[in-house]
Design a protein around this motif. Sequence first.
Motif, PDB file in Angstrom:
ATOM      1  N   THR A  73      19.194 100.094  -4.094  1.00  0.00           N
ATOM      2  CA  THR A  73      19.424 100.413  -5.491  1.00  0.00           C
ATOM      3  C   THR A  73      19.152  99.189  -6.351  1.00  0.00           C
ATOM      4  O   THR A  73      19.140  98.063  -5.865  1.00  0.00           O
ATOM      5  N   SER A  74      18.955  99.433  -7.639  1.00  0.00           N
ATOM      6  CA  SER A  74      18.669  98.340  -8.560  1.00  0.00           C
ATOM      7  C   SER A  74      19.588  98.466  -9.772  1.00  0.00           C
ATOM      8  O   SER A  74      19.513  99.443 -10.519  1.00  0.00           O
ATOM      9  N   GLU A  75      20.465  97.481  -9.926  1.00  0.00           N
ATOM     10  CA  GLU A  75      21.374  97.491 -11.074  1.00  0.00           C
ATOM     11  C   GLU A  75      20.594  97.344 -12.372  1.00  0.00           C
ATOM     12  O   GLU A  75      20.896  98.002 -13.379  1.00  0.00           O
ATOM     13  N   GLU A  76      19.562  96.479 -12.357  1.00  0.00           N
ATOM     14  CA  GLU A  76      18.780  96.260 -13.572  1.00  0.00           C
ATOM     15  C   GLU A  76      18.070  97.543 -14.007  1.00  0.00           C
ATOM     16  O   GLU A  76      18.082  97.897 -15.189  1.00  0.00           O
ATOM     17  N   MET A  77      17.464  98.251 -13.046  1.00  0.00           N
ATOM     18  CA  MET A  77      16.756  99.484 -13.389  1.00  0.00           C
ATOM     19  C   MET A  77      17.727 100.588 -13.775  1.00  0.00           C
ATOM     20  O   MET A  77      17.409 101.435 -14.621  1.00  0.00           O
ATOM     21  N   ALA A  78      18.925 100.596 -13.182  1.00  0.00           N
ATOM     22  CA  ALA A  78      19.932 101.591 -13.546  1.00  0.00           C
ATOM     23  C   ALA A  78      20.337 101.420 -15.010  1.00  0.00           C
ATOM     24  O   ALA A  78      20.482 102.396 -15.753  1.00  0.00           O
ATOM     25  N   LYS A  79      20.512 100.159 -15.435  1.00  0.00           N
ATOM     26  CA  LYS A  79      20.860  99.886 -16.831  1.00  0.00           C
ATOM     27  C   LYS A  79      19.680 100.188 -17.756  1.00  0.00           C
ATOM     28  O   LYS A  79      19.854 100.724 -18.856  1.00  0.00           O
ATOM     29  N   PHE A  80      18.472  99.829 -17.300  1.00  0.00           N
ATOM     30  CA  PHE A  80      17.282 100.082 -18.109  1.00  0.00           C
ATOM     31  C   PHE A  80      17.077 101.579 -18.320  1.00  0.00           C
ATOM     32  O   PHE A  80      16.776 102.029 -19.434  1.00  0.00           O
ATOM     33  N   ALA A  81      17.243 102.369 -17.244  1.00  0.00           N
ATOM     34  CA  ALA A  81      17.066 103.816 -17.347  1.00  0.00           C
ATOM     35  C   ALA A  81      18.113 104.429 -18.263  1.00  0.00           C
ATOM     36  O   ALA A  81      17.808 105.319 -19.075  1.00  0.00           O
ATOM     37  N   GLN A  82      19.354 103.965 -18.151  1.00  0.00           N
ATOM     38  CA  GLN A  82      20.415 104.468 -19.020  1.00  0.00           C
ATOM     39  C   GLN A  82      20.107 104.142 -20.476  1.00  0.00           C
ATOM     40  O   GLN A  82      20.261 104.989 -21.369  1.00  0.00           O
ATOM     41  N   ASN A  83      19.667 102.913 -20.722  1.00  0.00           N
ATOM     42  CA  ASN A  83      19.339 102.496 -22.085  1.00  0.00           C
ATOM     43  C   ASN A  83      18.150 103.283 -22.640  1.00  0.00           C
ATOM     44  O   ASN A  83      18.134 103.665 -23.824  1.00  0.00           O
ATOM     45  N   ASP A  84      17.165 103.560 -21.779  1.00  0.00           N
ATOM     46  CA  ASP A  84      15.996 104.324 -22.215  1.00  0.00           C
ATOM     47  C   ASP A  84      16.393 105.738 -22.630  1.00  0.00           C
ATOM     48  O   ASP A  84      15.953 106.231 -23.676  1.00  0.00           O
ATOM     49  N   LEU A  85      17.234 106.394 -21.820  1.00  0.00           N
ATOM     50  CA  LEU A  85      17.675 107.747 -22.153  1.00  0.00           C
ATOM     51  C   LEU A  85      18.544 107.746 -23.404  1.00  0.00           C
ATOM     52  O   LEU A  85      18.428 108.639 -24.256  1.00  0.00           O
ATOM     53  N   TYR A  86      19.413 106.746 -23.529  1.00  0.00           N
ATOM     54  CA  TYR A  86      20.253 106.618 -24.728  1.00  0.00           C
ATOM     55  C   TYR A  86      19.394 106.494 -25.987  1.00  0.00           C
ATOM     56  O   TYR A  86      19.645 107.166 -26.997  1.00  0.00           O
ATOM     57  N   ASN A  87      18.353 105.656 -25.924  1.00  0.00           N
ATOM     58  CA  ASN A  87      17.469 105.487 -27.089  1.00  0.00           C
ATOM     59  C   ASN A  87      16.687 106.763 -27.407  1.00  0.00           C
ATOM     60  O   ASN A  87      16.412 107.058 -28.577  1.00  0.00           O
ATOM     61  N   LYS A  88      16.349 107.533 -26.367  1.00  0.00           N
ATOM     62  CA  LYS A  88      15.669 108.812 -26.602  1.00  0.00           C
ATOM     63  C   LYS A  88      16.591 109.771 -27.357  1.00  0.00           C
ATOM     64  O   LYS A  88      16.155 110.507 -28.251  1.00  0.00           O
ATOM     65  N   LEU A  89      17.874 109.774 -27.001  1.00  0.00           N
ATOM     66  CA  LEU A  89      18.836 110.636 -27.709  1.00  0.00           C
ATOM     67  C   LEU A  89      18.988 110.202 -29.164  1.00  0.00           C
ATOM     68  O   LEU A  89      19.041 111.045 -30.068  1.00  0.00           O
ATOM     69  N   LEU A  90      19.067 108.904 -29.376  1.00  0.00           N
ATOM     70  CA  LEU A  90      19.178 108.412 -30.756  1.00  0.00           C
ATOM     71  C   LEU A  90      17.942 108.778 -31.569  1.00  0.00           C
ATOM     72  O   LEU A  90      18.041 109.188 -32.731  1.00  0.00           O
ATOM     73  N   ASP A  91      16.774 108.622 -30.939  1.00  0.00           N
ATOM     74  CA  ASP A  91      15.530 108.924 -31.635  1.00  0.00           C
ATOM     75  C   ASP A  91      15.435 110.398 -31.997  1.00  0.00           C
ATOM     76  O   ASP A  91      14.823 110.759 -33.016  1.00  0.00           O
ATOM     77  N   LYS A  92      16.047 111.252 -31.183  1.00  0.00           N
ATOM     78  CA  LYS A  92      16.001 112.703 -31.427  1.00  0.00           C
ATOM     79  C   LYS A  92      17.345 113.225 -31.946  1.00  0.00           C
ATOM     80  O   LYS A  92      17.648 114.407 -31.792  1.00  0.00           O
ATOM     81  N   SER A  93      18.127 112.361 -32.575  1.00  0.00           N
ATOM     82  CA  SER A  93      19.469 112.754 -33.016  1.00  0.00           C
ATOM     83  C   SER A  93      19.453 113.958 -33.954  1.00  0.00           C
ATOM     84  O   SER A  93      20.372 114.784 -33.946  1.00  0.00           O
ATOM     85  N   ALA A  94      18.396 114.080 -34.762  1.00  0.00           N
ATOM     86  CA  ALA A  94      18.304 115.224 -35.678  1.00  0.00           C
ATOM     87  C   ALA A  94      18.172 116.528 -34.911  1.00  0.00           C
ATOM     88  O   ALA A  94      18.597 117.591 -35.396  1.00  0.00           O
ATOM     89  N   ASN A  95      17.621 116.449 -33.696  1.00  0.00           N
ATOM     90  CA  ASN A  95      17.449 117.653 -32.878  1.00  0.00           C
ATOM     91  C   ASN A  95      18.690 117.977 -32.061  1.00  0.00           C
ATOM     92  O   ASN A  95      18.744 119.033 -31.411  1.00  0.00           O
TER      93      ASN A  95
END
Length: 283
Positions: free
Chosen positions: A123-145
């Motif tokens: 497992t990769s802690e760095e990639m786990a955090k990166f993936a979580q951050n990427d999905l979080y930013n996608k939600l923020l970007d689509k917050s209107a939806n």
Amino acid sequence: MNSKKVITAILLLFVSVLSFAQGGKKLDKIIKRDYQIIECTIAKISDKTVDYSLPGETLQIELDVSQIARIDFASGRSQAFAVTATTPTNNDSAAQAVASAEMKPNTIAVLPIPYINSGTLETSEEMAKFAQNDLYNKLLDKSANLFPLTVQDLRVTNSLLHKAGIDYKNIDETPIEDLQKILGVDNILAAKVSYTITEGSTASTYNSGSAKVSDNNKKVKTSDISTTNSSNLTYYNYMVYFDMYKNGTKIYSQTRKPFLNIKDSWMDSITYLLKRSPIYVKK
């Protein structure tokens, strides 16, 4: 050829055909929560265990359903297994009440995303955090939806999980009901990224040369030079697991393989599944 040899040849042919048929038999697949995949033949499923046998063996192995995420049967049918909370005993030190945060209705939290090599189980802690951050930013970007949902700040989510002793390594072991109490949200988005890496190579050949014409203009002589270049390629074979919960109930569960086998192609699958989830409203 005498009759004994004929009979022996027929028997050998029959055994070969039978072995080939058995070798080509489709197998069931057990996908465990630690992302290990077991190819087998399912013998029995109960509320607590699954009995299976490995290819070429008759011995049945018993596996607790709490370790299983999904079974893909050879018939093409799939069965998912939800995580169920166990009732702790009075002597169990883990039977402490779950610390509850103030509940914020219509709020969704993004959990840490396990990112694991299913071949080596690394497992990769760095990639786990990166993936979580990427999905979080996608939600923020689509917050209107996502209206009327509000996305919980990632720092708040991770801080509350850290206080409860939960991270990407043990996130799957915690019941969703407890996670909602810990985070104070009524919606949770949980994803996992499983992958294997394979190597390949390609070769390209280029021809170049010069033509020489004889004095009588009838004969053409050509001197060709052939150059071959080879390169090594790395292929990333991903499987993305995407689950969504509301008030402790799973409302959406999908898996997807990216179309491309490149390093960041798992992000495309995350975006694809998000846009087809029940919380996403097209504008």
